[in-house]
Scaffold this motif. Structure first.
Motif, short mmCIF file in Angstrom:
data_model
loop_
_atom_site.label_atom_id
_atom_site.label_comp_id
_atom_site.label_asym_id
_atom_site.label_seq_id
_atom_site.Cartn_x
_atom_site.Cartn_y
_atom_site.Cartn_z
N VAL A 147 2.06 -15.77 6.91
CA VAL A 147 3.52 -15.66 6.78
C VAL A 147 3.89 -15.33 5.34
O VAL A 147 4.79 -14.51 5.08
N MET A 148 3.20 -15.93 4.41
CA MET A 148 3.46 -15.64 2.99
C MET A 148 3.17 -14.18 2.69
O MET A 148 3.93 -13.50 1.99
N ARG A 149 2.05 -13.66 3.22
CA ARG A 149 1.70 -12.26 2.94
C ARG A 149 2.68 -11.31 3.60
O ARG A 149 3.02 -10.27 3.04
N LYS A 150 3.14 -11.66 4.80
CA LYS A 150 4.12 -10.81 5.48
C LYS A 150 5.41 -10.74 4.67
O LYS A 150 6.13 -9.73 4.73
N ASN A 151 5.71 -11.79 3.94
CA ASN A 151 6.92 -11.83 3.12
C ASN A 151 6.58 -11.79 1.63
O ASN A 151 7.11 -12.56 0.84
N ALA A 152 5.68 -10.86 1.28
CA ALA A 152 5.22 -10.78 -0.11
C ALA A 152 6.36 -10.49 -1.07
O ALA A 152 6.27 -10.82 -2.25
N HIS A 153 7.45 -9.87 -0.58
CA HIS A 153 8.57 -9.58 -1.47
C HIS A 153 9.29 -10.86 -1.91
O HIS A 153 10.02 -10.85 -2.91
N LEU A 154 9.08 -11.96 -1.18
CA LEU A 154 9.69 -13.24 -1.54
C LEU A 154 8.64 -14.30 -1.91
O LEU A 154 8.99 -15.40 -2.33
N ARG A 155 7.37 -13.94 -1.78
CA ARG A 155 6.30 -14.92 -1.94
C ARG A 155 6.28 -15.54 -3.34
O ARG A 155 5.97 -16.72 -3.51
N ALA A 156 6.62 -14.75 -4.37
CA ALA A 156 6.56 -15.27 -5.74
C ALA A 156 7.61 -16.33 -6.01
O ALA A 156 7.61 -16.95 -7.09
N ARG A 157 8.52 -16.57 -5.07
CA ARG A 157 9.48 -17.68 -5.22
C ARG A 157 8.76 -19.03 -5.13
O ARG A 157 9.25 -20.03 -5.63
N LYS A 158 7.60 -19.04 -4.45
CA LYS A 158 6.86 -20.29 -4.31
C LYS A 158 6.08 -20.57 -5.60
O LYS A 158 5.68 -19.67 -6.33
N GLU A 159 5.81 -21.82 -5.84
CA GLU A 159 5.20 -22.25 -7.09
C GLU A 159 3.81 -21.66 -7.32
O GLU A 159 3.51 -21.14 -8.40
N GLY A 160 2.94 -21.72 -6.29
CA GLY A 160 1.58 -21.23 -6.46
C GLY A 160 1.51 -19.74 -6.76
O GLY A 160 0.90 -19.31 -7.74
N PRO A 161 2.12 -18.87 -5.91
CA PRO A 161 2.08 -17.44 -6.19
C PRO A 161 2.69 -17.07 -7.54
O PRO A 161 2.19 -16.16 -8.21
N ALA A 162 3.76 -17.75 -7.94
CA ALA A 162 4.35 -17.46 -9.25
C ALA A 162 3.37 -17.79 -10.37
O ALA A 162 3.22 -17.03 -11.35
N ALA A 163 2.67 -18.91 -10.24
CA ALA A 163 1.69 -19.30 -11.26
C ALA A 163 0.55 -18.29 -11.33
O ALA A 163 0.07 -17.94 -12.41
N VAL A 164 0.10 -17.78 -10.17
CA VAL A 164 -0.98 -16.79 -10.15
C VAL A 164 -0.56 -15.53 -10.90
O VAL A 164 -1.33 -14.96 -11.68
N LEU A 165 0.67 -15.08 -10.68
CA LEU A 165 1.13 -13.86 -11.35
C LEU A 165 1.26 -14.08 -12.86
O LEU A 165 0.99 -13.17 -13.66
N ARG A 166 1.67 -15.28 -13.27
CA ARG A 166 1.73 -15.56 -14.72
C ARG A 166 0.32 -15.53 -15.32
O ARG A 166 0.10 -14.97 -16.40
N VAL A 167 -0.63 -16.16 -14.63
CA VAL A 167 -2.01 -16.16 -15.12
C VAL A 167 -2.55 -14.74 -15.18
O VAL A 167 -3.20 -14.35 -16.16
N ARG A 168 -2.28 -13.96 -14.15
CA ARG A 168 -2.77 -12.58 -14.13
C ARG A 168 -2.24 -11.79 -15.33
O ARG A 168 -2.95 -11.00 -15.94
#
Length: 532
Positions: A147-168
């Motif tokens: 479900v998260m991948r299907k809504n990747a345009h909103l996924r970075a609103r969640k804490e984990g995906p946002a942290a991954v993008l900051r680390v990247r």
């Protein structure tokens, strides 16, 4: 003497333009960009009396009581959001998923879990969100990954995906900073190419859209159709021989061949570029579109084992520099404590004082066979010299035998692409330790294996002798005419050179604790497909 033609106004130097056409404008500062929540909180922590300020972000959760409401506001700048406190009435338009601009003050928190909370005085702006249909709600069970991948345009609103993008993002900076210090030049490589670098045939072919197919959305003005040809011109053209067929075009699977061309004039070069492989592997380690860090070095040592060690050292030190930077990030400790406590040991292994071990493929097969003899159920695939190492073999070596990163070197020549430098017969006959004997010819190459993942990077010395390279192409069934430019690199000033490629999403997962590379990029493209 004829007069000199007058240049149009747009061609004149600025000093010749009339004042009405060009005047100096005073340099005025634009209003500053809004401060992130993390920066605002850090500043407030050092002030005894914080003044009025403004926060911007998205509401992750809201809890309403009789006279007051508590909400969690986040802008992705830190692990977790901050608690904001709103008097009754100011929370009327706030829902989970909406954006908001809140004015107020930082105050000491009365609750547990945070030192400061934000006391809201006014709500300046709200971007509406229907909490009933919002795909990223806060639930105790969490949101399933599909479900998260299907809504990747909103996924970075969640804490984990946002942290991954900051680390990247921080990894990009650390990698570029290290390679720059080492004298590497970053070069942008082509995405469309006429060659399949790896020779595996797992390529996406680039074709022009059919005329009846709908064109992609564009903001460019529509072009007028070409004028229709007359019958005479059509008749004339029919007698002309057709132009030679252009070479097929593909999305690149690796930029290595082009990077070798750059190191024919700039001895140290690298790129961080998208690559594409049309493989059907639907695993946690594979994407059809991924990012690859590739580096190439010229003028290596004349001794092949020493030269290979030079390339492995560049790969190792790059990984170390990135891991050290991520380990020192302010959010890392909070991420370890909240999400992945086991990451501490992983970083300790990556940053160990001792250099990563180097073990030949031949010795590795002997180790695997000995372990398999003791425990026949250890592996689903029996280890055999001449066969590729399976993921279970790679992980056993890194996790159990070495308990850390390890380079496996000198694979059988038959397993490797045409461009890799073969070892001499004397070095192929026995491993460096002398513990095992190779069954056939080997190649000066390596894979970097790490625990919990397996292969992270791979590299080799490149065949720099034109005659031997042509012979290798023939053995792989390649048409040398399609690689004339690549052969030219050996004809005109060749060097002893080598390099490596590192899967960026795999490294992101290794450093964040994400077990699936689909969670390590903003918009994953894998065999399962994507709507983006």
């Amino acid at each position: 003497m004829p007069p000199r033609p007058r240049l149009p106004a747009w061609r004149l130097p600025a000093r010749h333009l009339h004042a009405s056409a060009w005047t100096k404008q005073p340099r005025t500062a634009a209003p500053p960009l809004s401060t992130s929540i993390a920066a605002s909180l850090a500043r407030a922590a050092g002030e005894e009396q914080a003044g009025r300020t403004e926060l911007h972000g998205w509401i992750r959760s809201i809890r309403r009581q009789k006279n007051i409401s508590f909400a969690v506001l986040s802008d992705g700048s830190q692990v977790g959001g901050v608690q904001v406190v709103l008097p009754k009435g100011l929370d009327d338009n706030l829902t989970v998923g909406c954006s908001a601009s809140l004015q107020g003050q930082w105050v000491e928190s009365r609750g547990k879990g945070q030192d400061k909370e934000f006391k809201v005085e006014t709500v300046d702006f709200v971007g509406e969100s229907d909490a009933e249909t919002y795909p990223m709600p806060n639930t105790k069970q969490g949101i399933p990954l599909p479900v998260m991948r299907k809504n990747a345009h909103l996924r970075a609103r969640k804490e984990g995906p946002a942290a991954v993008l900051r680390v990247r993002s921080e990894m990009n900076w650390a990698m570029a900073n290290y390679l720059r210090r080492e004298g590497f030049v970053r070069v942008e490589m082509p995405v469309i190419t006429s060659s399949d670098c790896e020779g595996a045939g797992e390529v996406f072919r680039v074709v022009e859209a059919a005329p009846e197919a709908p064109a992609p959305a564009s903001t460019a003005p529509a072009s007028s159709p070409p004028p229709a040809e007359s019958n005479a011109s059509a008749t004339d053209s029919s007698s002309t021989p057709p132009p030679p067929a252009s070479p097929s075009r593909y999305l690149t699977v690796s930029t290595q061949l082009h990077l070798e061309a750059i190191t024919s004039s700039l001895p140290r070069a690298y790129t961080l570029a998208p690559c594409f492989r049309a493989e059907k592997s639907d695993t946690a380690r594979h994407l059809q579109e991924f990012t690859m860090l590739e580096a190439e070095v010229a003028f290596l040592d004349a001794d092949a084992p020493t030269a290979l060690d030079q390339v492995m050292t560049v790969a190792e030190e790059t990984v170390r520099a990135i891991a050290a930077h991520v380990r020192a990030m302010p959010d890392t400790e909070a991420h370890f404590a909240k999400h992945s406590p086991g990451l501490v040991g992983r970083f300790d292994a990556l940053l160990a004082l001792e250099r990563y071990p180097r073990i030949s493929y031949t010795d590795v097969v002997a180790l695997l066979q000995a372990h398999h003899a003791r425990d026949p159920a250890a592996f689903a695939f029996a280890p055999t010299w001449g066969a590729g190492l399976q993921t279970e073999h790679e992980r056993w070596l890194a996790e159990v035998h070495v308990q850390g990163p390890v380079f496996v070197t000198d694979y059988p020549t038959a397993l490797k692409p045409f461009y890799m430098l073969p070892n001499s017969p004397s070095s192929s006959s026995a491993s460096p330790s002398g513990a095992a004997t190779a069954v056939g010819p080997t190649t000066a190459c390596f894979d970097l294996l790490v625990p919990q993942l397996g292969e992270l990077a791979g590299g080799s010395l490149r065949e720099h002798r034109v005659t031997e390279l042509e012979r290798a192409m023939a053995a792989h069934g390649l048409d040398p005419r399609a690689y004339e430019w690549y052969l030219d690199l050996r004809r005109y000033g060749t060097t002893r050179h080598g390099g490596f490629g590192l899967g960026w999403e795999r490294l992101v997962g290794l450093l964040t604790g994400e077990g699936n590379v689909r969670e390590c990029t903003a918009f994953p493209r894998a065999a399962e497909g994507s709507r983006f």
